[in-house]
Design an enzyme around this catalytic site. Structure first.
Site, PDB file in Angstrom:
ATOM      1  N   THR A  73       0.799  -1.226   0.000  1.00  0.00           N
ATOM      2  CA  THR A  73       0.000   0.000   0.000  1.00  0.00           C
ATOM      3  C   THR A  73       0.835   1.281   0.000  1.00  0.00           C
ATOM      4  O   THR A  73       0.631   2.163  -0.832  1.00  0.00           O
ATOM      5  CB  THR A  73      -0.949   0.011   1.216  1.00  0.00           C
ATOM      6  OG1 THR A  73      -1.900  -1.050   1.056  1.00  0.00           O
ATOM      7  CG2 THR A  73      -1.694   1.336   1.330  1.00  0.00           C
ATOM      8  N   ASN A  94       5.334  -0.921   3.844  1.00  0.00           N
ATOM      9  CA  ASN A  94       4.437  -0.253   4.792  1.00  0.00           C
ATOM     10  C   ASN A  94       5.181   0.004   6.101  1.00  0.00           C
ATOM     11  O   ASN A  94       5.157   1.092   6.645  1.00  0.00           O
ATOM     12  CB  ASN A  94       3.197  -1.101   5.053  1.00  0.00           C
ATOM     13  CG  ASN A  94       2.311  -1.231   3.834  1.00  0.00           C
ATOM     14  OD1 ASN A  94       2.301  -0.368   2.964  1.00  0.00           O
ATOM     15  ND2 ASN A  94       1.563  -2.327   3.758  1.00  0.00           N
ATOM     16  N   LYS A 156      -6.931   4.793   5.777  1.00  0.00           N
ATOM     17  CA  LYS A 156      -5.559   4.544   6.236  1.00  0.00           C
ATOM     18  C   LYS A 156      -4.756   5.838   6.274  1.00  0.00           C
ATOM     19  O   LYS A 156      -4.870   6.666   5.366  1.00  0.00           O
ATOM     20  CB  LYS A 156      -4.852   3.570   5.298  1.00  0.00           C
ATOM     21  CG  LYS A 156      -5.429   2.166   5.272  1.00  0.00           C
ATOM     22  CD  LYS A 156      -4.620   1.291   4.325  1.00  0.00           C
ATOM     23  CE  LYS A 156      -5.169  -0.131   4.265  1.00  0.00           C
ATOM     24  NZ  LYS A 156      -4.397  -0.975   3.325  1.00  0.00           N
ATOM     25  N   ASP A 297      -9.289  -3.104   0.609  1.00  0.00           N
ATOM     26  CA  ASP A 297      -8.094  -3.868   0.988  1.00  0.00           C
ATOM     27  C   ASP A 297      -8.348  -4.699   2.237  1.00  0.00           C
ATOM     28  O   ASP A 297      -7.993  -5.885   2.293  1.00  0.00           O
ATOM     29  CB  ASP A 297      -6.927  -2.910   1.221  1.00  0.00           C
ATOM     30  CG  ASP A 297      -5.630  -3.635   1.536  1.00  0.00           C
ATOM     31  OD1 ASP A 297      -5.086  -4.283   0.618  1.00  0.00           O
ATOM     32  OD2 ASP A 297      -5.160  -3.556   2.682  1.00  0.00           O
ATOM     33  N   HIS A 301      -8.189  -8.748   2.072  1.00  0.00           N
ATOM     34  CA  HIS A 301      -7.295  -9.549   2.908  1.00  0.00           C
ATOM     35  C   HIS A 301      -8.071 -10.573   3.721  1.00  0.00           C
ATOM     36  O   HIS A 301      -7.625 -11.718   3.885  1.00  0.00           O
ATOM     37  CB  HIS A 301      -6.522  -8.640   3.868  1.00  0.00           C
ATOM     38  CG  HIS A 301      -5.292  -8.042   3.276  1.00  0.00           C
ATOM     39  ND1 HIS A 301      -4.207  -8.795   2.874  1.00  0.00           N
ATOM     40  CD2 HIS A 301      -4.959  -6.753   3.018  1.00  0.00           C
ATOM     41  CE1 HIS A 301      -3.266  -8.002   2.396  1.00  0.00           C
ATOM     42  NE2 HIS A 301      -3.700  -6.753   2.465  1.00  0.00           N
ATOM     43  N   ASP A 344      -3.390   0.838  -5.665  1.00  0.00           N
ATOM     44  CA  ASP A 344      -2.030   0.810  -5.136  1.00  0.00           C
ATOM     45  C   ASP A 344      -1.349  -0.538  -5.316  1.00  0.00           C
ATOM     46  O   ASP A 344      -0.133  -0.665  -5.140  1.00  0.00           O
ATOM     47  CB  ASP A 344      -2.029   1.209  -3.656  1.00  0.00           C
ATOM     48  CG  ASP A 344      -2.949   0.338  -2.813  1.00  0.00           C
ATOM     49  OD1 ASP A 344      -3.777  -0.399  -3.387  1.00  0.00           O
ATOM     50  OD2 ASP A 344      -2.863   0.405  -1.578  1.00  0.00           O
ATOM     51  N   HIS A 345      -2.111  -1.556  -5.661  1.00  0.00           N
ATOM     52  CA  HIS A 345      -1.621  -2.902  -5.957  1.00  0.00           C
ATOM     53  C   HIS A 345      -2.849  -3.737  -6.268  1.00  0.00           C
ATOM     54  O   HIS A 345      -3.988  -3.295  -6.061  1.00  0.00           O
ATOM     55  CB  HIS A 345      -0.848  -3.513  -4.780  1.00  0.00           C
ATOM     56  CG  HIS A 345      -1.588  -3.454  -3.473  1.00  0.00           C
ATOM     57  ND1 HIS A 345      -2.655  -4.281  -3.186  1.00  0.00           N
ATOM     58  CD2 HIS A 345      -1.447  -2.644  -2.386  1.00  0.00           C
ATOM     59  CE1 HIS A 345      -3.117  -3.996  -1.980  1.00  0.00           C
ATOM     60  NE2 HIS A 345      -2.410  -2.989  -1.474  1.00  0.00           N
ATOM     61  N   HIS A 477      -0.746  -9.718  -1.105  1.00  0.00           N
ATOM     62  CA  HIS A 477      -0.098  -9.149  -2.285  1.00  0.00           C
ATOM     63  C   HIS A 477       1.339  -8.821  -1.923  1.00  0.00           C
ATOM     64  O   HIS A 477       1.731  -8.916  -0.762  1.00  0.00           O
ATOM     65  CB  HIS A 477      -0.828  -7.887  -2.735  1.00  0.00           C
ATOM     66  CG  HIS A 477      -1.135  -6.957  -1.610  1.00  0.00           C
ATOM     67  ND1 HIS A 477      -0.237  -6.023  -1.124  1.00  0.00           N
ATOM     68  CD2 HIS A 477      -2.229  -6.848  -0.798  1.00  0.00           C
ATOM     69  CE1 HIS A 477      -0.769  -5.372  -0.107  1.00  0.00           C
ATOM     70  NE2 HIS A 477      -1.977  -5.854   0.132  1.00  0.00           N
TER      71      HIS A 477
END
Length: 537
Positions: A73, A94, A156, A297, A301, A344-345, A477
């Site tokens: 991220t 991160n 976040k 996200d 997850h 971001d991914h 990821h």
């Protein structure tokens, strides 16, 4: 005749001026952990006014990729907005073990600042100080002599702070208290309108209502069945709809909102409030609003990319985006704003799911990796020479190696040879090999662009495709493989042609493209490759 010529010339000048004027507002949208494939898989269930509106009336790059690892991220947000990779902008993960400091660091930690909201001391000591390059938002502030406003926001902290850059007016992020907060890096006290927003406790109605499916269960035939064995639990509750969020909230805190689609809704409401109260897009000086939707996200997850939960989240996000675009139409005006949307991914498939279908892959525990490295070192050298294993990085204890009179190069080679005996390892590179990268080794090139010798390890290894460092349920990821690198990229609005491309593009092209589009200075770390398709109009 002269009169007609005069009016014709005036009309021509007016048209040229209109074409050259800047957008009143740029909105950058990052959807955390979004796979390009979701645009295809959920397409028939999307409304006409959300993702489809962006794709139909904007320009879509379907083959956009990250060009480094790790695909996490913080590096993702930093790379989108700086137009460069972690090797240059310095956000290498991160959180990571910092080689020079010899301690764990978090991407936006800053002990020199304080929170602006009481009761959130730990969550509020944040700033962009670890970001080493300028962002497109920084360059916009410089280009407008700091008259253009820049605001970042996300569930976040890293999703708000890194896109907003060093010169932002504000960055706001969500906390377990249910409040959006900021730090003293941005100002002495929270804006009144954010305090008012926090006092509304918008999270409460969502948590009290709970999470049921948006559409009939038959709609979700693009996903695995509810309560499949590859999903994790939500706050210890089985992954079955409907979810009693009120019970979870009462047993925990307002952080529960993060792992629901409604975190996106509350964030979108904050974005609309920011446009209204900060008068974004109200004059001819371009403003920039960076919005990062993080709940995707958390849900990805927990439940994985084939879950009904993730599909329901994207169907709801589609409606949230549709509502937000409609709001921009009414407040800023059609044709006056420029939107780009990316991620971001992306996300790997659950390895247990793949293994159950006869693909010989597995999920690996980072704790087991560390234990194996320590056991190897004790057996080979009679002592533990591993300082830290952290996110593909092997940090060796150089002081211990020196005190034992061992040759560092030979020690590295021994660890490298050992890692190659593991079934999950594809490549292992030493620091020297990484820094000498010629670009010919595809995987090494990914590592090189994500590697900072002042922060990363003595060795760096890459998993084989399909292997993930995660639990048996949910998904993660981080790899250089297409399932983690391929993300959507859509430009929409001001001076953006309609179209699509399936040519391969890289994420670091977004920021310099925006610079060229806005006719401002390029971010200082970018290699300046651009997306010509959206510059031609």
């Amino acid at each position: 005749m002269k009169k007609n010529l005069h009016f014709a010339l005036l009309f021509f000048v007016t048209i040229v001026f209109a074409q050259n004027k800047q957008p009143k507002l740029v909105v950058g949208i990052v959807v955390d952990q979004m796979k390009t494939e979701y645009l295809y898989r959920f397409h028939s269930d999307f409304s006409e006014n959300g993702f489809k509106r962006l794709m139909n009336d904007g320009y879509t790059f379907y083959n956009m990729h990250y060009n480094y690892m790790p695909t996490y991220t913080a590096p993702g947000h930093a790379s989108v907005y700086t137009g460069t990779t972690p090797a240059i902008h310095g956000i290498v993960s991160n959180e990571w073990f910092h080689r020079t400091l010899k301690k764990e660091v978090y991407c936006t930690d800053d002990e020199s600042v304080s929170t602006l909201v009481p009761g959130t001391e730990k969550e509020g000591k944040m700033s962009p100080k670890n970001l080493q390059a300028t962002t497109i938002t920084d360059e916009l502030k410089l280009a407008t002599n700091f008259k253009g406003k820049v605001i970042g926001m996300s569930i976040k902290d890293r999703g708000a702070i890194l896109p907003a850059g060093h010169f932002a007016d504000w960055a706001f992020w969500y906390t377990k208290t249910g409040n959006f907060i900021s730090s003293s890096f941005y100002g002495k006290e929270m804006p009144k309108w954010v305090e008012e927003f926090n006092n509304e406790k918008q999270y409460l109605p969502y948590l009290e209502k709970g999470w049921s499916l948006l559409k009939p269960i038959e709609t979700y035939n693009e996903s695995l069945v509810d309560d499949n064995p590859y999903e994790g639990k939500l706050y210890k509750k089985s992954p079955v709809f409907p979810y009693d969020l009120k019970e979870m909230y009462e047993a925990n805190d307002a952080g529960v909102l993060r792992v629901t689609p409604f975190g996106n809704d509350v964030l979108a409401n904050l974005a609309k409030r920011a446009i209204e109260k900060e008068n974004l897009g109200k004059d001819d000086i371009t403003d920039f609003l960076a919005v990062s939707f993080s709940s995707t996200d958390y849900i990805g997850h927990t439940f994985g990319p084939r879950s009904i939960e993730i599909q329901d989240t994207y169907l709801r996000l589609d409606l949230t985006i549709a509502d937000f675009l409609n709001y921009l139409d009414k407040t800023v005006g059609k044709g006056n704003y420029l939107v780009f949307l990316t991620a971001d991914h992306a996300c790997a498939e659950n390895s247990t799911h793949l293994k159950d279908h006869k693909y010989e892959v597995d999920n690996i525990s980072y704790k087991d990796v560390s234990k194996d490295l320590i056991a190897f070192s004790n057996e080979t050298f009679g002592t533990n020479l591993l300082l830290k294993y952290d996110s593909y990085n092997v940090h060796l204890d150089r002081e211990a190696i020196k005190s034992k009179g061992l040759d560092l190069t030979k020690v590295k080679q021994s660890f490298k040879d050992f890692l190659y005996t593991k079934s999950y390892v594809k490549r292992v590179y030493t620091e020297e090999e990484i820094l000498a990268s010629s670009g010919n080794d595809q995987l090494l090139n990914f590592v090189f662009k994500g590697y900072d010798p002042t922060q990363n390890g003595d060795l760096y290894f890459v998993y084989k495709p399909g292997f993930v460092e995660y639990s048996a349920t949910g998904a993660t990821h981080g790899s250089p493989y297409s399932y983690d690198t391929n993300v959507p990229c859509i430009f929409y609005g001001w001076n953006i042609p309609k179209g699509k491309s399936h040519d391969k593009k890289v994420i670091t092209q977004i920021a310099p493209t925006l610079s060229q589009k806005l006719k401002i200075t390029l971010p200082n770390g970018t290699d300046s490759e651009v997306l010509n398709e959206v510059l031609e109009k």
